[in-house]
Scaffold this active site. Structure first.
Site, mmCIF file in Angstrom:
data_model
loop_
_atom_site.group_PDB
_atom_site.id
_atom_site.type_symbol
_atom_site.label_atom_id
_atom_site.label_comp_id
_atom_site.label_asym_id
_atom_site.label_seq_id
_atom_site.Cartn_x
_atom_site.Cartn_y
_atom_site.Cartn_z
ATOM 1 N N SER A 77 0.870 -1.176 0.000
ATOM 2 C CA SER A 77 0.000 0.000 0.000
ATOM 3 C C SER A 77 0.907 1.226 0.000
ATOM 4 C CB SER A 77 -0.880 -0.036 1.260
ATOM 5 O OG SER A 77 -1.641 1.146 1.372
ATOM 6 N N LYS B 213 -1.235 -1.008 -4.232
ATOM 7 C CA LYS B 213 -2.411 -0.176 -3.963
ATOM 8 C C LYS B 213 -1.944 1.259 -3.765
ATOM 9 C CE LYS B 213 -4.785 -0.075 0.269
ATOM 10 N NZ LYS B 213 -5.539 -0.784 1.331
ATOM 11 N N LEU B 214 -2.584 2.189 -4.471
ATOM 12 C CA LEU B 214 -2.214 3.606 -4.367
ATOM 13 C C LEU B 214 -3.258 4.315 -3.529
ATOM 14 C CD1 LEU B 214 -1.534 4.223 -8.191
ATOM 15 C CD2 LEU B 214 0.066 3.349 -6.460
ATOM 16 N N LYS B 215 -2.813 5.046 -2.533
ATOM 17 C CA LYS B 215 -3.747 5.874 -1.776
ATOM 18 C C LYS B 215 -4.125 7.066 -2.650
ATOM 19 C CE LYS B 215 -3.872 3.719 2.211
ATOM 20 N NZ LYS B 215 -5.125 3.243 2.813
ATOM 21 N N ASP C 124 -7.096 3.209 -2.970
ATOM 22 C CA ASP C 124 -7.820 3.275 -1.688
ATOM 23 C C ASP C 124 -8.029 4.735 -1.333
ATOM 24 O OD1 ASP C 124 -8.856 3.009 0.858
ATOM 25 O OD2 ASP C 124 -7.188 1.825 1.663
ATOM 26 N N ASN D 299 -9.893 5.815 1.358
ATOM 27 C CA ASN D 299 -10.194 6.034 2.785
ATOM 28 C C ASN D 299 -11.321 7.044 2.981
ATOM 29 O OD1 ASN D 299 -6.908 5.256 3.151
ATOM 30 N ND2 ASN D 299 -8.360 4.295 4.540
ATOM 31 N N GLU E 268 -11.045 1.056 -3.280
ATOM 32 C CA GLU E 268 -11.367 0.722 -1.894
ATOM 33 C C GLU E 268 -11.959 1.934 -1.187
ATOM 34 O OE1 GLU E 268 -8.136 -1.321 0.000
ATOM 35 O OE2 GLU E 268 -8.731 -0.732 2.015
ATOM 36 N N ASP F 127 -13.844 -1.265 3.136
ATOM 37 C CA ASP F 127 -12.971 -1.406 4.293
ATOM 38 C C ASP F 127 -13.714 -0.810 5.499
ATOM 39 O OD1 ASP F 127 -10.988 -1.100 6.248
ATOM 40 O OD2 ASP F 127 -9.523 -0.136 4.958
ATOM 41 N N LYS G 296 -10.186 -6.639 8.260
ATOM 42 C CA LYS G 296 -9.189 -6.248 9.262
ATOM 43 C C LYS G 296 -9.728 -6.683 10.606
ATOM 44 C CE LYS G 296 -7.492 -2.069 6.934
ATOM 45 N NZ LYS G 296 -7.699 -0.603 6.868
ATOM 46 N N GLY H 260 -4.394 -4.226 6.382
ATOM 47 C CA GLY H 260 -3.337 -3.994 7.366
ATOM 48 C C GLY H 260 -3.425 -2.592 7.935
HETATM 49 C C1 NPQ Z 1 -6.244 1.077 4.913
HETATM 50 N N1 NPQ Z 1 -3.946 0.645 5.788
HETATM 51 O O1 NPQ Z 1 -6.289 0.068 4.239
HETATM 52 C C2 NPQ Z 1 -5.181 1.332 5.995
HETATM 53 C C3 NPQ Z 1 -5.116 2.729 6.360
HETATM 54 C C4 NPQ Z 1 -4.128 3.156 7.404
HETATM 55 C C5 NPQ Z 1 -1.925 -0.304 4.846
HETATM 56 O O2 NPQ Z 1 -3.303 1.148 3.673
HETATM 57 C C6 NPQ Z 1 -1.513 4.337 11.558
HETATM 58 C C7 NPQ Z 1 -2.536 3.501 11.970
HETATM 59 C C8 NPQ Z 1 -1.391 4.651 10.234
HETATM 60 C C9 NPQ Z 1 -3.445 3.008 11.030
HETATM 61 C C10 NPQ Z 1 -2.194 4.449 7.931
HETATM 62 C C11 NPQ Z 1 -3.129 0.579 4.708
HETATM 63 C C12 NPQ Z 1 -2.292 4.151 9.284
HETATM 64 C C13 NPQ Z 1 -3.329 3.315 9.693
HETATM 65 C C14 NPQ Z 1 -3.119 3.951 7.031
HETATM 66 C C15 NPQ Z 1 -4.231 2.829 8.732
HETATM 67 O O3 NPQ Z 1 -7.130 1.873 4.751
HETATM 68 MG MG MG Z 2 -8.370 0.820 3.324
#
Ligand code: NPQ
Ligand code: MG
Length: 358
Positions: free
Chosen positions: A125, A151-153, A178, A180, A203, A228, A252, A280
């Site tokens: 990610s 995966k690109l944020k 993703d 968020n 996502e 998610d 998760k 994760g």
């Molecule tokens: C997700 N994780 O899938 C999360 C978002 C995320 C690996 O993309 C500290 C604690 C920093 C929780 C950064 C990935 C974080 C966190 C990103 C969760 O949406």
């Molecule tokens: Mg996510």
């Protein structure tokens, strides 16, 4: 198995690079670890919350208090949790107690879960980058290392051009994005422009409570939707699938409140024939071990966000998780979660510690 002692630790670990998502940029990972002891055996669990309530409503200062004053005392008294909500805090304790029990029984978490693989396919990610060349370099790094998906944020204003650049450089790479929860239903036409890039999924484009919003969006864009943040329980997951709000599920353990709920979700998603993968939260080796065991279950059909420890940390607090040249990670085989903190590394990372009374 009733614990005799429970200790909470707050650990802080610098991230190798800042990790930026639509909800903020983090340069340090902070996590609560729960240590439960009974009969000379100990078990460990990790709370997935961050320093601030940005991914969800949980955060470490709140999780610390609910663990210290509610969840851990109830466990020491042998009582079920009296608490609503706080799924990440509850998961940390549930995993510590399960680790303790499985170690006493000599059973690995993976076999307790009915895992069917001894290695799992890893994905990476990648955070939002201001410099497009940085993003390309990061994508190249992980694809060269054999990661099975990148995966690109994304967020409004940092989306189509970034995805276009990576797709152009890597025409055949498995890519996803993703958000968020950063978009709104009115962004449907904009999100439909992602269709040109052959993504595996987008996502969590909309806020967590937009269940029908995601169902409507799924009819208006070609890219499959993976949820998610919306999927906080087995019931929420079943409803999202029935409404066709998603065609892919990110699981998760902390978001859904524990291993037992995760198994329910795994089973119902598999039964529905929907794709599933393990997400994760930048976990230390303790939480990472749980993710890898979950990712080895039979219903996990896509690569997870289970990267090597060194993707995030210069130094983990357990033996580091490594990825082989073909992008795979070994599932721990030892009893319980299969890893324990290395005392010197744990001490170095610990910023706060408390022993919970009954
Ligand atoms: C997700 N994780 O899938 C999360 C978002 C995320 C690996 O993309 C500290 C604690 C920093 C929780 C950064 C990935 C974080 C966190 C990103 C969760 O949406
Ligand atoms: Mg996510």
């Amino acid at each position: 198995m009733r614990p005799e002692r429970i200790e909470l630790r707050l650990v802080r670990m610098p991230l190798r690079r800042p990790f930026r998502t639509s909800f903020g940029s983090q340069d340090v990972k902070e996590a609560i670890l729960v240590r439960a002891q009974a009969g000379g055996i100990e078990g460990w669990g990790e709370c997935a919350a961050g320093r601030r309530p940005l991914y969800s409503g949980e955060w470490n200062a709140g999780a610390w208090i609910v663990l210290r004053d509610e969840l851990a005392p109830a466990a020491l008294r042998g009582e079920p949790s009296p608490v609503k909500g706080h799924p990440m805090a509850a998961t940390a304790l549930e995993v510590a107690l399960l680790d303790l029990r499985l170690r006493a029984e000599g059973v690995s978490l993976a076999s307790h879960l009915g895992a069917v693989r001894d290695t799992v396919a890893c994905g990476a990610s990648l955070g939002i980058e201001d410099d497009p060349d940085e993003l390309l370099a990061e994508a190249a790094l992980f694809l060269e290392r054999g990661y099975h998906r990148v995966k690109l944020k994304i967020e409004p204003g940092n989306d189509l051009e970034a995805v276009r650049a990576v797709r152009t450089a890597f025409p055949d790479a498995p890519l996803s994005v993703d958000a968020n929860a950063a978009y709104r239903p009115a962004d449907a036409e904009h999100l439909a422009e992602l269709d040109a890039f052959g993504l595996e999924y987008v996502e969590q484009p909309l806020p967590a409570d937009h269940l029908l919003g995601h169902a409507d969006l799924a009819e208006r864009i070609g890219t499959p939707i993976c949820l998610d943040e919306t999927l906080t329980s087995a019931a929420a997951t079943a409803e999202a699938i029935r409404l066709e709000a998603c065609s892919i599920v990110n699981l998760k353990v902390g978001r859904v409140g524990g291993i037992e709920e995760s198994v329910r979700i795994h089973d119902l998603v598999r039964e529905a024939g929907v794709d599933l993968w393990c997400g994760g939260m930048l976990e230390t080796g303790i939480g990472r071990a749980v993710n890898v065991a979950l990712a080895a279950m039979p219903g996990m059909t896509l690569p997870g966000d289970t990267s090597a420890s060194d993707r995030y940390f210069a130094e983990d607090i357990t033996e580091p998780f490594m990825v082989t040249a073909d992008g795979m990670m070994r599932v721990p085989e030892g009893p319980g979660i299969g890893v324990t903190p290395i005392p010197a590394l744990l001490e170095r990372a610990t910023v706060e510690r408390t022993e919970v009374g009954p």
